[in-house]
Design a protein around this motif. Structure first.
Motif, PDB file in Angstrom:
ATOM      1  N   ALA A 194      47.777 104.304  50.334  1.00  0.00           N
ATOM      2  CA  ALA A 194      46.329 105.061  50.153  1.00  0.00           C
ATOM      3  C   ALA A 194      46.592 106.295  50.132  1.00  0.00           C
ATOM      4  O   ALA A 194      46.991 107.129  50.931  1.00  0.00           O
ATOM      5  CB  ALA A 194      45.439 104.604  51.555  1.00  0.00           C
ATOM      6  N   ASP A 195      46.175 107.033  48.826  1.00  0.00           N
ATOM      7  CA  ASP A 195      46.333 108.377  48.387  1.00  0.00           C
ATOM      8  C   ASP A 195      45.165 108.878  47.676  1.00  0.00           C
ATOM      9  O   ASP A 195      45.330 108.825  46.242  1.00  0.00           O
ATOM     10  CB  ASP A 195      47.808 108.643  47.713  1.00  0.00           C
ATOM     11  N   PRO A 196      44.196 109.052  48.116  1.00  0.00           N
ATOM     12  CA  PRO A 196      42.889 109.370  47.446  1.00  0.00           C
ATOM     13  C   PRO A 196      43.012 110.756  46.675  1.00  0.00           C
ATOM     14  O   PRO A 196      42.009 110.891  45.523  1.00  0.00           O
ATOM     15  CB  PRO A 196      41.875 109.460  48.514  1.00  0.00           C
ATOM     16  N   VAL A 197      43.729 111.456  46.943  1.00  0.00           N
ATOM     17  CA  VAL A 197      44.034 112.823  46.283  1.00  0.00           C
ATOM     18  C   VAL A 197      45.200 112.615  45.170  1.00  0.00           C
ATOM     19  O   VAL A 197      45.697 113.929  44.861  1.00  0.00           O
ATOM     20  CB  VAL A 197      44.192 114.243  47.215  1.00  0.00           C
ATOM     21  N   ALA A 198      45.778 111.729  44.901  1.00  0.00           N
ATOM     22  CA  ALA A 198      46.939 111.626  44.145  1.00  0.00           C
ATOM     23  C   ALA A 198      46.531 111.972  42.744  1.00  0.00           C
ATOM     24  O   ALA A 198      45.422 111.755  42.209  1.00  0.00           O
ATOM     25  CB  ALA A 198      47.413 110.131  43.941  1.00  0.00           C
ATOM     26  N   LEU A 199      47.261 112.985  41.991  1.00  0.00           N
ATOM     27  CA  LEU A 199      47.049 113.421  40.825  1.00  0.00           C
ATOM     28  C   LEU A 199      47.097 112.376  39.770  1.00  0.00           C
ATOM     29  O   LEU A 199      46.282 112.613  38.710  1.00  0.00           O
ATOM     30  CB  LEU A 199      48.149 114.607  40.474  1.00  0.00           C
ATOM     31  N   VAL A 200      47.990 111.620  39.656  1.00  0.00           N
ATOM     32  CA  VAL A 200      48.170 110.596  38.663  1.00  0.00           C
ATOM     33  C   VAL A 200      48.093 109.027  39.143  1.00  0.00           C
ATOM     34  O   VAL A 200      48.426 108.803  40.348  1.00  0.00           O
ATOM     35  CB  VAL A 200      49.702 110.725  38.139  1.00  0.00           C
ATOM     36  N   ARG A 201      47.562 108.048  38.297  1.00  0.00           N
ATOM     37  CA  ARG A 201      47.628 106.814  38.540  1.00  0.00           C
ATOM     38  C   ARG A 201      47.991 105.945  37.474  1.00  0.00           C
ATOM     39  O   ARG A 201      48.158 106.328  36.507  1.00  0.00           O
ATOM     40  CB  ARG A 201      46.011 106.511  39.064  1.00  0.00           C
ATOM     41  N   GLU A 202      48.065 104.552  37.970  1.00  0.00           N
ATOM     42  CA  GLU A 202      48.401 103.610  36.935  1.00  0.00           C
ATOM     43  C   GLU A 202      47.215 103.405  35.872  1.00  0.00           C
ATOM     44  O   GLU A 202      46.136 103.382  36.296  1.00  0.00           O
ATOM     45  CB  GLU A 202      48.785 102.449  37.477  1.00  0.00           C
ATOM     46  N   PRO A 203      47.605 103.375  34.401  1.00  0.00           N
ATOM     47  CA  PRO A 203      46.577 103.156  33.443  1.00  0.00           C
ATOM     48  C   PRO A 203      45.722 101.908  33.688  1.00  0.00           C
ATOM     49  O   PRO A 203      46.410 100.848  34.148  1.00  0.00           O
ATOM     50  CB  PRO A 203      47.140 103.121  32.216  1.00  0.00           C
TER      51      PRO A 203
END
Length: 674
Positions: A194-203
């Motif tokens: 759980a990382d609500p402030v992640a800069l990047v995510r999976e498309p």
């Protein structure tokens, strides 16, 4: 001697990647609390240990196999279990799959023994939640996590592990297994982040490019293309904020985020498979285009950034850093080339304001001292000392080995500027925007200045001009990037091509970054003698375009031999040792793999052999395969021009056919260097 922080080595680790996550482990599948091993998610190490034991012992590793994007299998033997005798009867298969926001792993114990076997299987786990920057630096990494059972947390990031049928003993999962004769038992565990402030995510979208069917006399071309496309699929990313546009993360483990130069080159190299990834890359970079002058970040109005990271107080560079002299030029040329390959006019038109801003940067900010060349200098002492693609601190050297002093005007950057000016002019003219004449005049003046200042005794362009405007006279791979830009005359292109094909530059497994005749040459130097896959592939394509099939084939054959040695997953770079002396390339021990532009090199080599060069706005398609087919017969079904799927076949005699062209496109005879 004082202790030094040494960057962890990577060459002997196995990577499993599904961006924004990656796992690096030993060939056995074990993740030990050492070096860079672990699982990273959006630049945080969310798993630093995962050691599997049977009866307190590690199995003996015998095989590792990729299972497609984001999945790897590891096979080991437990020879102390099962029947006596020389043949192993108990094997352990560890299948690891990255999933959105986590990891799933199964462990299968298979027995062919005559009697049941019993074993105690344990999995010891830990998560230090360290940011990637101290891990890369080789500094001691502190454990930032607070643990409660099998849950770790630090700040906004938390990691939870669950496992059906296991008992949890502190930080260890335990299964007591009995495997019947000639049977298997499988257990599984899961990790979620759980990382609500992640800069990047999976498309959220499907893969943006086609996957052509490739056949070739040289089967290495087929295998390299297949592995390259798997790796590229695993590197797809989107920003958490924004419109969800997809781009390619630069590479694993250090660069799994948005990088201007890397993401642009990779998208450009994939244009034969479609323009969607180019469009996404252009849009996301345009959304972060510079608007002000900031010495600390290197930002300037219209400039395209170098990299974008999550905020990290231990990082040496700002989270949004613009220290790249070529990203803006490459952005312009990608927009132009994607337009030629059939990107929709409405999508191109939506990016024209960013194009005009990028051209203003070229005219107003790229040439700080007004000498007509683009140069760079890090004025802060905390940014990148070198800001071209060879960005290590010692990469720009004279033939004597002396390091050049900034400001530096790189040779290939002048070629990029020339090309970007003409590309920008073509787009402005086509969409009835003013300014095209200015940029054509700029290009003409650049060619004259370049010819006057950059050519050195020996008949080749210098690597750069230094602070005193003296030619930095090392012979390097950089000059290959000038081919096809239009900056060189036909005679000058011939001279450059001959040098690129010489043993001093092409005697290894691809194109050496520096000639063996230069004093600073070292086969394991990051930028002064090694071979970079993307650099070689780009120059192969430019040699092909400029009408030098033999030179292109020489470099391509070296790269294919290297690919075979690396199981067709080309690393970021490898040693520039002599091919005649070493039977296989020497790994560069800190090379990233997979790397976006290294993976895209497989597509570029294929494209160079086929020679498909469309100009959708003009309604034409040129077909110019390598003369006499030096790489043998090759065919690709399912290439893309705009919305059309096309097939290209090249015979052993170099003859070529294309099928599937839409009615609005006609075949045209290509011009040399076009």
């Amino acid at each position: 001697m004082p202790d030094r922080n040494l960057q962890p080595l990577l060459h002997d680790l196995v990577s499993t990647v599904r961006a924004p996550a990656s796992v690096l482990c030993e060939p056995s599948g074990q993740i030990r609390a050492v070096g860079v091993q672990g699982m990273f998610h959006a630049d945080v190490r969310v798993l630093s240990r995962a050691e599997l034991l049977l009866d307190g012992r590690s199995v003996e590793s015998v095989a590792t196999s990729p299972l497609g994007p984001g999945a790897t299998a590891f096979v080991g033997l437990a020879r102390w279990l099962g029947d006596p005798g020389p043949d192993p009867t108990v094997r352990v298969t560890r299948e690891r799959r990255l999933v959105p926001s986590g990891l799933d792993e199964t462990v299968t114990v298979t027995s062919t023994a005559a009697s049941p076997i019993s074993t105690d299987l344990t999995l010891a786990l830990d998560a230090d939640l360290a940011p990637i920057s101290p891990v890369k630096s080789g500094r001691a990494v502190s454990n930032r996590a607070t643990r409660s059972g099998l849950r770790w947390s630090a700040g906004d990031v938390s990691v939870t592990v669950t496992a059906d049928g296991a008992t949890a003993d502190d930080d260890t999962l335990r299964w007591s297994l009995t495997v019947p004769p000639r049977s298997s038992v499988t257990v599984s565990w899961r990790l979620r982040v759980a990382d609500p402030v992640a800069l990047v995510r999976e498309p959220a979208s499907a893969v943006e490019w086609s996957r052509p069917t490739v056949t070739a006399d040289d089967r290495r071309i087929e295998r390299l293309a297949a592995r390259s496309l798997d790796d590229l699929e695993s590197l797809r990313l989107r920003l958490s904020a924004g419109d969800g546009d997809t781009f390619l993360g630069a590479g694993v483990p250090w660069y799994l985020t948005l990088f201007g130069r890397d993401s642009l080159w990779a998208a450009r190299m994939l244009l034969p498979l479609g323009t969607d990834i180019a469009e996404g890359t252009l849009r996301v970079l345009a959304a972060h285009q510079g608007t002000t002058v900031d010495r600390q970040t290197g930002e300037a109005p219209g400039k395209i950034l170098h990299e974008l990271r999550r905020a990290d107080t231990e990082a040496s560079l700002p989270a949004a850093y613009f220290g790249s002299v070529d990203s803006t030029l490459l952005w312009i040329s990608l927009l132009h080339d994607a337009w030629r390959w059939g990107m929709s006019p409405s999508a191109v038109e939506g990016l024209l304001p960013s194009l005009e801003a990028a051209l203003r940067w070229l005219g107003d900010y790229g040439d700080a001292d007004g000498d007509g060349f683009l140069e760079y200098i890090d004025e802060t002492g905390r940014g990148l000392a070198n800001q071209g693609w060879k960005d290590s601190g010692d990469s720009i050297r004279f033939r004597t080995g002396e390091i050049a002093t900034a400001p530096i005007a790189l040779v290939e950057v002048q070629g990029y500027a020339y090309e970007a000016a003409l590309h920008g002019a073509a787009l402005l003219d086509a969409f009835d925007r003013p300014g095209g004449a200015r940029w054509r005049e700029y290009a003409e003046a650049m060619a004259a200045r370049f010819r006057d200042r950059f050519w050195v005794d020996g008949g080749y362009p210098a690597l750069a001009l230094d602070r005193d405007k003296q030619p930095v006279d090392a012979l390097t791979s950089n000059i290959g990037h000038l081919l096809g830009t239009g900056l060189l005359t036909a005679k000058e292109s011939d001279q450059v091509a001959d040098l690129l094909a010489s043993d001093a530059l092409a005697g290894g497994f691809g194109l050496r970054t520096m000639s063996t005749h230069d004093a600073a040459f070292s086969p394991l130097s990051y930028h002064c003698g090694s071979v970079w896959a993307h650099d070689t592939a780009i120059v192969v394509d430019r040699l092909a375009r400029a009408g030098h099939p033999a030179a292109a084939a020489t470099l391509a054959s070296g790269l294919l031999a290297a690919a075979e040695s690396f199981d067709y997953q080309l690393p970021e770079l490898f040693g520039g040792d002599d091919r005649a002396t070493f039977g296989r390339p020497v790994p560069y021990p800190a090379a990233c793999r997979p790397q976006a532009w290294a993976a895209a090199a497989g597509v570029t080599v294929l494209h160079a052999a086929l020679g498909l060069r469309p100009d959708v706005p003009a309604g034409t398609v040129a077909l110019a395969p390598l003369q006499d087919a030096p790489l043998g017969a090759v065919a690709a079904r399912g290439l893309r021009i705009g919305a059309a799927s096309v097939d290209v076949t090249v015979g052993t005699d170099g003859s070529a056919t294309v099928t599937g062209l839409p009615d609005n496109l006609r075949l045209a005879i290509p011009r040399r260097g076009a």
